[in-house]
Scaffold this motif. Sequence first.
Motif, PDB file in Angstrom:
ATOM      1  N   TYR A   1    -111.436  -7.441 -60.382  1.00 33.04           N
ATOM      2  CA  TYR A   1    -110.473  -6.484 -59.835  1.00 33.04           C
ATOM      3  C   TYR A   1    -109.077  -7.101 -59.740  1.00 33.04           C
ATOM      4  O   TYR A   1    -108.067  -6.416 -59.945  1.00 33.04           O
ATOM      5  CB  TYR A   1    -110.926  -6.008 -58.456  1.00 33.04           C
ATOM      6  N   GLY A   2    -109.012  -8.395 -59.408  1.00 35.21           N
ATOM      7  CA  GLY A   2    -107.712  -9.054 -59.366  1.00 35.21           C
ATOM      8  C   GLY A   2    -107.021  -9.019 -60.715  1.00 35.21           C
ATOM      9  O   GLY A   2    -105.805  -8.771 -60.809  1.00 35.21           O
ATOM     10  N   VAL A   3    -107.785  -9.247 -61.788  1.00 38.16           N
ATOM     11  CA  VAL A   3    -107.223  -9.178 -63.137  1.00 38.16           C
ATOM     12  C   VAL A   3    -106.779  -7.751 -63.456  1.00 38.16           C
ATOM     13  O   VAL A   3    -105.710  -7.530 -64.050  1.00 38.16           O
ATOM     14  CB  VAL A   3    -108.250  -9.684 -64.169  1.00 38.16           C
ATOM     15  N   ILE A   4    -107.572  -6.760 -63.062  1.00 38.03           N
ATOM     16  CA  ILE A   4    -107.197  -5.362 -63.294  1.00 38.03           C
ATOM     17  C   ILE A   4    -105.854  -5.047 -62.634  1.00 38.03           C
ATOM     18  O   ILE A   4    -104.966  -4.438 -63.250  1.00 38.03           O
ATOM     19  CB  ILE A   4    -108.300  -4.423 -62.762  1.00 38.03           C
ATOM     20  N   LEU A   5    -105.687  -5.461 -61.381  1.00 34.14           N
ATOM     21  CA  LEU A   5    -104.422  -5.207 -60.689  1.00 34.14           C
ATOM     22  C   LEU A   5    -103.266  -5.921 -61.381  1.00 34.14           C
ATOM     23  O   LEU A   5    -102.163  -5.365 -61.512  1.00 34.14           O
ATOM     24  CB  LEU A   5    -104.531  -5.651 -59.231  1.00 34.14           C
ATOM     25  N   ALA A   6    -103.503  -7.151 -61.843  1.00 35.48           N
ATOM     26  CA  ALA A   6    -102.445  -7.890 -62.534  1.00 35.48           C
ATOM     27  C   ALA A   6    -102.048  -7.198 -63.834  1.00 35.48           C
ATOM     28  O   ALA A   6    -100.852  -7.086 -64.156  1.00 35.48           O
ATOM     29  CB  ALA A   6    -102.906  -9.321 -62.807  1.00 35.48           C
ATOM     30  N   LEU A   7    -103.028  -6.729 -64.604  1.00 38.15           N
ATOM     31  CA  LEU A   7    -102.718  -6.054 -65.860  1.00 38.15           C
ATOM     32  C   LEU A   7    -102.025  -4.716 -65.610  1.00 38.15           C
ATOM     33  O   LEU A   7    -101.141  -4.308 -66.380  1.00 38.15           O
ATOM     34  CB  LEU A   7    -103.997  -5.857 -66.674  1.00 38.15           C
ATOM     35  N   ALA A   8    -102.419  -4.017 -64.539  1.00 38.43           N
ATOM     36  CA  ALA A   8    -101.739  -2.767 -64.197  1.00 38.43           C
ATOM     37  C   ALA A   8    -100.278  -3.031 -63.843  1.00 38.43           C
ATOM     38  O   ALA A   8     -99.374  -2.281 -64.246  1.00 38.43           O
ATOM     39  CB  ALA A   8    -102.456  -2.081 -63.035  1.00 38.43           C
ATOM     40  N   GLU A   9    -100.023  -4.095 -63.094  1.00 40.28           N
ATOM     41  CA  GLU A   9     -98.640  -4.440 -62.759  1.00 40.28           C
ATOM     42  C   GLU A   9     -97.869  -4.879 -64.002  1.00 40.28           C
ATOM     43  O   GLU A   9     -96.671  -4.607 -64.129  1.00 40.28           O
ATOM     44  CB  GLU A   9     -98.620  -5.536 -61.690  1.00 40.28           C
ATOM     45  N   ALA A  10     -98.542  -5.541 -64.936  1.00 40.63           N
ATOM     46  CA  ALA A  10     -97.885  -5.907 -66.192  1.00 40.63           C
ATOM     47  C   ALA A  10     -97.500  -4.657 -66.981  1.00 40.63           C
ATOM     48  O   ALA A  10     -96.437  -4.603 -67.614  1.00 40.63           O
ATOM     49  CB  ALA A  10     -98.806  -6.804 -67.019  1.00 40.63           C
ATOM     50  N   TRP A  11     -98.370  -3.637 -66.950  1.00 38.42           N
ATOM     51  CA  TRP A  11     -98.041  -2.369 -67.614  1.00 38.42           C
ATOM     52  C   TRP A  11     -96.789  -1.755 -66.990  1.00 38.42           C
ATOM     53  O   TRP A  11     -95.907  -1.259 -67.686  1.00 38.42           O
ATOM     54  CB  TRP A  11     -99.215  -1.400 -67.502  1.00 38.42           C
ATOM     55  N   ARG A  12     -96.713  -1.769 -65.661  1.00 37.92           N
ATOM     56  CA  ARG A  12     -95.538  -1.221 -64.984  1.00 37.92           C
ATOM     57  C   ARG A  12     -94.264  -1.903 -65.483  1.00 37.92           C
ATOM     58  O   ARG A  12     -93.258  -1.249 -65.759  1.00 37.92           O
ATOM     59  CB  ARG A  12     -95.669  -1.424 -63.469  1.00 37.92           C
ATOM     60  N   ARG A  13     -94.318  -3.216 -65.618  1.00 32.03           N
ATOM     61  CA  ARG A  13     -93.125  -3.952 -66.014  1.00 32.03           C
ATOM     62  C   ARG A  13     -92.776  -3.736 -67.478  1.00 32.03           C
ATOM     63  O   ARG A  13     -91.609  -3.723 -67.845  1.00 32.03           O
ATOM     64  CB  ARG A  13     -93.304  -5.431 -65.678  1.00 32.03           C
ATOM     65  N   LYS A  14     -93.778  -3.537 -68.323  1.00 30.52           N
ATOM     66  CA  LYS A  14     -93.488  -3.220 -69.720  1.00 30.52           C
ATOM     67  C   LYS A  14     -92.959  -1.798 -69.867  1.00 30.52           C
ATOM     68  O   LYS A  14     -92.160  -1.514 -70.763  1.00 30.52           O
ATOM     69  CB  LYS A  14     -94.744  -3.401 -70.575  1.00 30.52           C
ATOM     70  N   SER A  15     -93.403  -0.898 -69.000  1.00 33.92           N
ATOM     71  CA  SER A  15     -92.997   0.502 -69.094  1.00 33.92           C
ATOM     72  C   SER A  15     -91.665   0.764 -68.417  1.00 33.92           C
ATOM     73  O   SER A  15     -90.830   1.513 -68.923  1.00 33.92           O
ATOM     74  CB  SER A  15     -94.074   1.396 -68.464  1.00 33.92           C
ATOM     75  N   GLU A  16     -91.472   0.151 -67.240  1.00 35.71           N
ATOM     76  CA  GLU A  16     -90.289   0.435 -66.439  1.00 35.71           C
ATOM     77  C   GLU A  16     -89.272  -0.692 -66.452  1.00 35.71           C
ATOM     78  O   GLU A  16     -88.160  -0.524 -65.958  1.00 35.71           O
ATOM     79  CB  GLU A  16     -90.708   0.714 -64.988  1.00 35.71           C
ATOM     80  N   GLY A  17     -89.682  -1.862 -66.974  1.00 33.46           N
ATOM     81  CA  GLY A  17     -88.779  -3.003 -66.964  1.00 33.46           C
ATOM     82  C   GLY A  17     -88.686  -3.687 -65.619  1.00 33.46           C
ATOM     83  O   GLY A  17     -87.859  -4.577 -65.417  1.00 33.46           O
ATOM     84  N   GLY A  18     -89.522  -3.308 -64.695  1.00 34.75           N
ATOM     85  CA  GLY A  18     -89.491  -3.906 -63.361  1.00 34.75           C
ATOM     86  C   GLY A  18     -90.299  -3.062 -62.409  1.00 34.75           C
ATOM     87  O   GLY A  18     -91.242  -2.387 -62.795  1.00 34.75           O
TER      88      GLY A  18
END
Length: 675
Positions: free
Chosen positions: A119-136
């Motif tokens: 689950y920790g990895v899932i949350l990290a990858l979801a946050e990485a998606w946010r940063r790739k999509s929104e730039g921050g």
Amino acid sequence: MPGDTPDRQIPLHGLSIAVVGGNRSTYYAAYWLRLMGYKFDDQSSDAAIVITAGAVDREKANDHPDASALIRLWDFQVGQAGTGIHASAVAGVSSTIGYPDGPGEPLPADMPEKWCAGYGVILALAEAWRRKSEGGGPRSVYDLSAADVMRTFSLQNAGDEAEIARRWRRNGRICVEHGGIFPMGFYACRDGYVAILGRSRRDWRNIRAAIGDPAWARLPKFEDPFMLARDSAEADRLLEETLSAFDRDDLLDRGLAAEAVIAPVYTQDEAGARGIFREGLLGPNGPAMPFLATPISRRRKKTSERRPAIQHAGMPLSGFRCVELCWVWSGPMVGQILADLGAEVIKVEAPGRFDLYRTRGLEHLRGKMHEKTRIESSIYFHSLNRNKLGLSLNLKAPTALLATCDLISQSDLVIENFTVGTMERLGLGPDVLGEANPSLVSLSMSGPGRGSSVEALRSYGLVLSALGGAESKICDESGFLGSPTFSISDPNAAVFATMAALAGALRARGTGTGSAIDISQIEAAATLAGTPVPEATRHETVLETADGAYVAVSVPLKAFKSLAATRAALCALDKAAVRAECLRVGGEMVELVELDVSDASPAFADYSGWVPSSHPYTGEEMLVAAPWRIAGARPATRKPAPLLGESNDYVLRQILELDEEMISALEKHDGETAA
């Protein structure tokens, strides 16, 4: 299959994730990321996303203030010292593994910490998606504990309070009342044990055929598996006597031939030697990831403008669109996790072949409750499918297939957990989907996985974890036990599948290259159980104290000469003295908690495992919460589980922009299916 050679890794480039060690959960988080293909660089101290160990002593905690996302993992519970054995004890797991007159057993092989890490990895990858999509994005602080993860798994499968109190308890190798329908559990055969499940009258007929249709099973009193479940002692004895004439391999072959849900309890080595796993899973350092990922290298023939997904401000997967063609537990749980993180998840069902979980727990009310009310009233379905949209389509109709393909072409991910070959028969195979959307991630979640030697196996959770080697590790001093009530396979497969789906989506966002990912739920159990465990630093056990309490203890190795010495010393003390002794030597003790009273446990005193929701048919209700906390709170429910076809207007008119003639044709086919 589209593209190149399948791989058991998904390259992850351009991410900024660091894992700061300190406990077992962070160890496995780093392990899962590396196993999946992530390469940590030398600048990890400057990472935007940090996974770290939770610190009970807040004065010594490093909250990494420069990180834009902080994910704290706790081996036991948020703010409480302990390990996975304590998580097993309080989360409704140890209370179901073992015999009625014994203390219960924990899950082995660091399974609690491995799930917390996943689950920790899932949350990290979801946050990485946010940063790739929104730039921050805003700084996000998550807390995630092994106890919360496993209690979520338990509650999702346990039913209402009355059902939990009656059935969610220890009963050896057989489920209490067989979970409502005979048989369900582990049975001895000539050379070991097999998992056998019947979830319908048809299943029971097929099981009988597989074992030679013995004369006793043809007697009228053994015909109805629902009635047998209520008083199964004689049937259990006769079934095991019949099985004693067969060995495990023979029963596997017979089960496959008769389409019966029978599978041997194999060790991982035994399963590997029999070709149960696909090529490349087992390696010298442990199992690989349980998926085969094939890059999609086709070019889109025509470009259609994508209609944006619904935005959920402040959520990491806002703007991410997923089409879910799944039913029951494992597949819908992937959609649940994504939806809880802000994704637009569109659940596609046929009116006459809807998700079976719509009637889970309400099977006995067929004909006694209005059918429309019945299919909208299951608390199991409501928890697994909250925050999703609902689309009703008859996928056997050509017009519906065109609409589905168009929807998928405008999506980031499509998930399905059908048997191997179903998508191709529907006309939605990887070639078709890859041509429609070359940046699509297509996730298949069949039980055995495409290409397995048992590809045709009828798959329920217990047989998958048995074949994967996970059940063979669950033993007590007398030998094999297994976990017939607490289900390992479904939620475990969902965790690995969600990691793979997000990794594939991140690659697609960065490179434009989609993936066809085929996950095996059998292999997921093997990866969970077979991933090497670091050298032990503590003696850990569940025991009965001198005054009759069942407790889970964890003490440093130096405290006692051996595990046996630990048990001997502590079993002679009463509960209060055991707690004091554990504290004296630098260890921890918690009392085993039955799931039906776990709301009152000190382990869950600060945060409930439930979230409120309001459903059009059942009114106000409490659903099983997501296991993570963000800024100290559980994610709220944005909307209740979808009514069958409730979002047709939004999907067909706003996303697909279909004309009225096409919509009328689709509705006509839906009506034919429902009839």
